[in-house]
Enzyme design. Sequence first.
Site, PDB file in Angstrom:
ATOM      1  N   GLN A  44     -25.433   7.504 -39.084  1.00 17.60           N
ATOM      2  CA  GLN A  44     -25.143   7.154 -37.683  1.00 17.60           C
ATOM      3  C   GLN A  44     -25.081   5.641 -37.436  1.00 17.60           C
ATOM      4  O   GLN A  44     -24.571   5.185 -36.423  1.00 17.60           O
ATOM      5  CB  GLN A  44     -26.203   7.752 -36.750  1.00 17.60           C
ATOM      6  N   HIS A 128     -29.023  27.127 -45.721  1.00 17.86           N
ATOM      7  CA  HIS A 128     -28.885  27.244 -44.274  1.00 17.86           C
ATOM      8  C   HIS A 128     -28.002  28.432 -43.900  1.00 17.86           C
ATOM      9  O   HIS A 128     -26.788  28.373 -44.100  1.00 17.86           O
ATOM     10  CB  HIS A 128     -28.223  25.998 -43.699  1.00 17.86           C
ATOM     11  N   TYR A 159     -28.704  24.028 -33.629  1.00 16.66           N
ATOM     12  CA  TYR A 159     -30.102  23.696 -33.348  1.00 16.66           C
ATOM     13  C   TYR A 159     -30.534  24.033 -31.933  1.00 16.66           C
ATOM     14  O   TYR A 159     -31.661  24.392 -31.694  1.00 16.66           O
ATOM     15  CB  TYR A 159     -30.356  22.211 -33.638  1.00 16.66           C
ATOM     16  N   ASP A 207     -35.696  25.879 -38.217  1.00 18.93           N
ATOM     17  CA  ASP A 207     -35.799  24.457 -37.881  1.00 18.93           C
ATOM     18  C   ASP A 207     -35.675  24.282 -36.371  1.00 18.93           C
ATOM     19  O   ASP A 207     -34.625  24.570 -35.795  1.00 18.93           O
ATOM     20  CB  ASP A 207     -34.672  23.701 -38.595  1.00 18.93           C
ATOM     21  N   HIS A 209     -35.961  21.375 -34.849  1.00 19.46           N
ATOM     22  CA  HIS A 209     -35.289  20.081 -34.620  1.00 19.46           C
ATOM     23  C   HIS A 209     -35.831  19.394 -33.378  1.00 19.46           C
ATOM     24  O   HIS A 209     -35.067  18.795 -32.616  1.00 19.46           O
ATOM     25  CB  HIS A 209     -33.773  20.302 -34.529  1.00 19.46           C
ATOM     26  N   GLU A 259     -38.673  14.626 -41.290  1.00 24.28           N
ATOM     27  CA  GLU A 259     -37.433  13.926 -41.631  1.00 24.28           C
ATOM     28  C   GLU A 259     -37.225  12.655 -40.807  1.00 24.28           C
ATOM     29  O   GLU A 259     -36.462  11.788 -41.188  1.00 24.28           O
ATOM     30  CB  GLU A 259     -36.219  14.859 -41.542  1.00 24.28           C
ATOM     31  N   ARG A 280     -41.857  16.583 -45.274  1.00 27.70           N
ATOM     32  CA  ARG A 280     -40.441  16.686 -45.643  1.00 27.70           C
ATOM     33  C   ARG A 280     -39.659  15.464 -45.174  1.00 27.70           C
ATOM     34  O   ARG A 280     -38.672  15.554 -44.442  1.00 27.70           O
ATOM     35  CB  ARG A 280     -39.829  17.989 -45.123  1.00 27.70           C
ATOM     36  N   HIS A 309     -36.229  16.147 -47.216  1.00 30.94           N
ATOM     37  CA  HIS A 309     -35.042  16.415 -46.406  1.00 30.94           C
ATOM     38  C   HIS A 309     -33.790  16.390 -47.310  1.00 30.94           C
ATOM     39  O   HIS A 309     -33.608  15.449 -48.072  1.00 30.94           O
ATOM     40  CB  HIS A 309     -34.949  15.308 -45.346  1.00 30.94           C
ATOM     41  N   ASP A 313     -26.016  14.486 -44.929  1.00 26.37           N
ATOM     42  CA  ASP A 313     -25.999  13.031 -44.790  1.00 26.37           C
ATOM     43  C   ASP A 313     -27.056  12.359 -45.679  1.00 26.37           C
ATOM     44  O   ASP A 313     -27.458  11.227 -45.431  1.00 26.37           O
ATOM     45  CB  ASP A 313     -26.088  12.574 -43.328  1.00 26.37           C
ATOM     46  N   GLU A 336     -34.673  21.380 -49.623  1.00 33.33           N
ATOM     47  CA  GLU A 336     -33.535  21.730 -48.769  1.00 33.33           C
ATOM     48  C   GLU A 336     -32.249  21.364 -49.519  1.00 33.33           C
ATOM     49  O   GLU A 336     -32.144  20.285 -50.093  1.00 33.33           O
ATOM     50  CB  GLU A 336     -33.617  20.943 -47.454  1.00 33.33           C
TER      51      GLU A 336
END
Length: 401
Positions: A44, A128, A159, A207, A209, A259, A280, A309, A313, A336
Amino acid sequence: MAKPITIKDVKIILTQPAGSRLVIVKVITSEPGLYGLGCATFTQRFHAVVAAIERHLKPFAIGRDVSRIEEFWQMAHVHSYWLNGPVLNNAISGIDQALWDIKGKLANMPVYDLLGGKCREGAAVYRHAGGPTPEAVLESVQKFIDQGVHHIRVQMGGYGGKADSLPKPEGAPDGAYYNPREYARRQLKMIDYVRSHVGDDIELLHDVHERLQPIDAVRFAKDLEPYNLFFLEDLLAPEHINWFRDVRNHCTTRLSMGELFNSPLEWKAVVEEHLIDYIRMHVSQMGGITPARAVALFANIYGVHTAWHGPGDTSPIGHAANVHLDLWAPNFGIQEWCGFPEHVYEMFPGLPELRNGYLYPSDKPGLGIDIDETLAAKYPVTDTIEKWTQTRWPDGTPWTP
Ligand code: MG
């Protein structure tokens, strides 16, 4: 004494082969042909990481002895005076991982051997599964079961759950809208449905999130207790970690977190007070293999397992670093794994391979992975303003993505 091998140049390779903008660091040494690769991906804010490396860390690194990884890391960490943060930590990680890769190549050993050797042959992964309805999620779960995967994360509608048809106020701005309380109710029904169909032998994960208010997060963990999840991931945002004490007081749902952590001040207490079961963190975001090794050993003392994690990305180089840590760590829990399409395997020869639910690194020295720079150049990075991190409640209130 032989002259030390030193850092001659630090190159940055930007590429976007599969959605995420990846930042790869290539450390070139004074020894002809000897180089190392590291992950510095902060998708990002990748321009900021590039500047931190180009303008600050590269001049600091050039000429240093490649063998002194620990000293490099400690000095790079304090050198900016103000410490931590995802930009600086990712920048350091790029060079840190590359130095481990170089050390492995010099020693003719995979990084897991440098760390102390394997505790296991392969790293168990979770994949996932997802879909818009409980039936679709179950179908997605079944696909992974058929591939031999034993741990499956289940999400319905991404999420936040349902994003469309929420009652918004007039003039509501753009954003990734969701209703946190509705999300919790719907996910609970989905998990009940999936568990009732797959039985108890398949490990299920979910998750959150950080998308719930803290008190609703406590309730959600409690409501999920009968389904005996392998773990419930990122139930609370880092700023709300004190609420983990309340979760622990109310249920035995297994918890994983991390994460978003990048400073030891954030993760130390949750481990020491055994408020979580799995740590994680994102290895590049905490600064690379050097600090991850310390976190794993610290967590091991308190009976907390690792679950680094592993999203899209994290670059393939970063995933390779994860897997070397996984094979070594005495307290490895789960990895993961997002999976990569074939062209990414071509771009990154030696990318870890998944077989029957276990991930294996290549047995080449160092991180065992390379990059085809000509191929990488065919997938230039794009500048877009990320939508999914503009998370909002139905009335438009911004909330953690
Ligand atoms: Mg997550």
